[in-house]
Design an enzyme around this catalytic site. Structure first.
Site, PDB file in Angstrom:
ATOM      1  N   TYR A  14     -42.712 -67.866   0.644  1.00  0.00           N
ATOM      2  CA  TYR A  14     -42.524 -69.197   0.061  1.00  0.00           C
ATOM      3  C   TYR A  14     -41.063 -69.639   0.047  1.00  0.00           C
ATOM      4  O   TYR A  14     -40.772 -70.779  -0.326  1.00  0.00           O
ATOM      5  CB  TYR A  14     -43.042 -69.212  -1.381  1.00  0.00           C
ATOM      6  CG  TYR A  14     -44.507 -68.901  -1.513  1.00  0.00           C
ATOM      7  CD1 TYR A  14     -45.475 -69.782  -1.036  1.00  0.00           C
ATOM      8  CD2 TYR A  14     -44.936 -67.717  -2.114  1.00  0.00           C
ATOM      9  CE1 TYR A  14     -46.827 -69.494  -1.150  1.00  0.00           C
ATOM     10  CE2 TYR A  14     -46.284 -67.424  -2.239  1.00  0.00           C
ATOM     11  CZ  TYR A  14     -47.222 -68.311  -1.760  1.00  0.00           C
ATOM     12  OH  TYR A  14     -48.558 -68.028  -1.884  1.00  0.00           O
ATOM     13  N   HIS A  19     -41.810 -76.671  -1.777  1.00  0.00           N
ATOM     14  CA  HIS A  19     -41.982 -76.451  -3.216  1.00  0.00           C
ATOM     15  C   HIS A  19     -40.837 -75.638  -3.810  1.00  0.00           C
ATOM     16  O   HIS A  19     -40.641 -75.647  -5.027  1.00  0.00           O
ATOM     17  CB  HIS A  19     -43.305 -75.715  -3.441  1.00  0.00           C
ATOM     18  CG  HIS A  19     -44.152 -76.291  -4.535  1.00  0.00           C
ATOM     19  ND1 HIS A  19     -43.915 -77.501  -5.156  1.00  0.00           N
ATOM     20  CD2 HIS A  19     -45.282 -75.799  -5.137  1.00  0.00           C
ATOM     21  CE1 HIS A  19     -44.840 -77.734  -6.072  1.00  0.00           C
ATOM     22  NE2 HIS A  19     -45.672 -76.723  -6.087  1.00  0.00           N
ATOM     23  N   PHE A  66     -45.113 -67.712 -10.515  1.00  0.00           N
ATOM     24  CA  PHE A  66     -45.744 -68.722  -9.691  1.00  0.00           C
ATOM     25  C   PHE A  66     -45.675 -70.065 -10.421  1.00  0.00           C
ATOM     26  O   PHE A  66     -45.567 -70.134 -11.641  1.00  0.00           O
ATOM     27  CB  PHE A  66     -47.167 -68.348  -9.272  1.00  0.00           C
ATOM     28  CG  PHE A  66     -47.185 -67.252  -8.234  1.00  0.00           C
ATOM     29  CD1 PHE A  66     -46.981 -67.544  -6.891  1.00  0.00           C
ATOM     30  CD2 PHE A  66     -47.367 -65.934  -8.616  1.00  0.00           C
ATOM     31  CE1 PHE A  66     -46.957 -66.537  -5.940  1.00  0.00           C
ATOM     32  CE2 PHE A  66     -47.346 -64.921  -7.667  1.00  0.00           C
ATOM     33  CZ  PHE A  66     -47.140 -65.224  -6.329  1.00  0.00           C
ATOM     34  N   ASN A  68     -47.464 -72.664 -11.300  1.00  0.00           N
ATOM     35  CA  ASN A  68     -48.319 -73.226 -12.349  1.00  0.00           C
ATOM     36  C   ASN A  68     -48.097 -72.607 -13.720  1.00  0.00           C
ATOM     37  O   ASN A  68     -48.579 -73.142 -14.721  1.00  0.00           O
ATOM     38  CB  ASN A  68     -49.797 -73.075 -11.961  1.00  0.00           C
ATOM     39  CG  ASN A  68     -50.159 -73.918 -10.756  1.00  0.00           C
ATOM     40  OD1 ASN A  68     -49.308 -74.574 -10.157  1.00  0.00           O
ATOM     41  ND2 ASN A  68     -51.431 -73.902 -10.393  1.00  0.00           N
ATOM     42  N   ASN A 114     -46.757 -79.186 -11.009  1.00  0.00           N
ATOM     43  CA  ASN A 114     -47.420 -78.295 -11.956  1.00  0.00           C
ATOM     44  C   ASN A 114     -46.467 -77.391 -12.724  1.00  0.00           C
ATOM     45  O   ASN A 114     -46.782 -76.956 -13.833  1.00  0.00           O
ATOM     46  CB  ASN A 114     -48.477 -77.459 -11.237  1.00  0.00           C
ATOM     47  CG  ASN A 114     -49.701 -78.278 -10.889  1.00  0.00           C
ATOM     48  OD1 ASN A 114     -50.022 -79.256 -11.566  1.00  0.00           O
ATOM     49  ND2 ASN A 114     -50.388 -77.904  -9.826  1.00  0.00           N
TER      50      ASN A 114
END
Length: 220
Positions: A14, A19, A66, A68, A114
């Site tokens: 990632y 993001h 993560f 969220n 989020n």
């Protein structure tokens, strides 16, 4: 003391996704000041001091929960250091702003981000600062959830580098001079690539051949 949180997802897969642009910014701040990241519960953190001596102590935070569940890495640290929400800056990606735009703002809804949503939920207020870095909406027909996890294209790298550099500048200005000065200095940032200008067409030559008189006879 200030708390600056760069939102993102842990894992090398990632690291270069849209993001994770918040992580890129706090990594740049840490690099500039020679800070070392260390692992703590739910986060990696690095401490720096900004401004004239003794300087403002700033704790840089990269949640390891993560996206969220980002609030789990943020709210307990605010509580531990007895900081109010005014001491918090969250560096986030922003789908609703074109890639290359950047803005500093106070409060507001999560806008579908989020990580911000979870921080608001656990903190119980929207009244904290955000540094929002535009990543643009996805092309027509592409799922936004897939888009934010996509990697930057080669042709975006130059603009991304400038955006991260100015984002780090904005973090430093917010920490040392406050929200209003950071907004004044950086909310007009526009790094969107400009298309190459198209040359204007040249007018056609409609004058036709020029009449000439009889050739002069050379002298002998």
């Amino acid at each position: 003391m200030k708390l600056v949180v760069g939102l993102g997802n842990p894992g090398t897969q990632y690291a270069q996704t849209r993001h994770n642009v918040g992580w890129l910014v706090v990594n740049e701040v840490a690099r500039r000041w020679g800070a070392t990241w260390r692992k703590e519960k739910d986060a990696e953190v690095a401490e720096i001091r900004l401004g004239p001596a003794p300087g403002v102590k700033v704790l840089l935070v990269k949640p390891q929960t993560f996206m969220n569940a980002s609030g789990k890495a943020v709210v307990p640290r605010l509580s531990f250091f007895k900081l109010d929400p005014g001491a918090l800056l969250v560096v986030q990606d922003d789908l609703d702003s074109p890639f290359g735009l950047m803005k500093v703002r106070l409060g507001g809804r999560h806008g579908g981000q989020n990580g911000v949503r979870d921080i608001i939920r656990l903190l119980g207020t929207e009244a904290f600062a955000r540094l929002k870095l535009g990543i643009s909406r996805p092309p027509a027909g592409r799922d936004p959830a897939d888009w934010v996890l996509s990697r930057w294209r080669d042709e975006e790298q130059s603009t991304l580098g400038d955006l991260v550099r100015l984002g780090a500048d904005a973090v430093e200005r917010w920490a040392t001079a406050g929200l209003a000065e950071a907004q004044q200095a950086f909310n007009s940032t526009d790094l969107r690539p400009r298309p190459e200008p198209v040359p204007a067409p040249q007018p056609a030559d409609v004058s036709g051949p020029q009449e000439t008189g009889p050739a002069e006879r050379p002298e002998v």
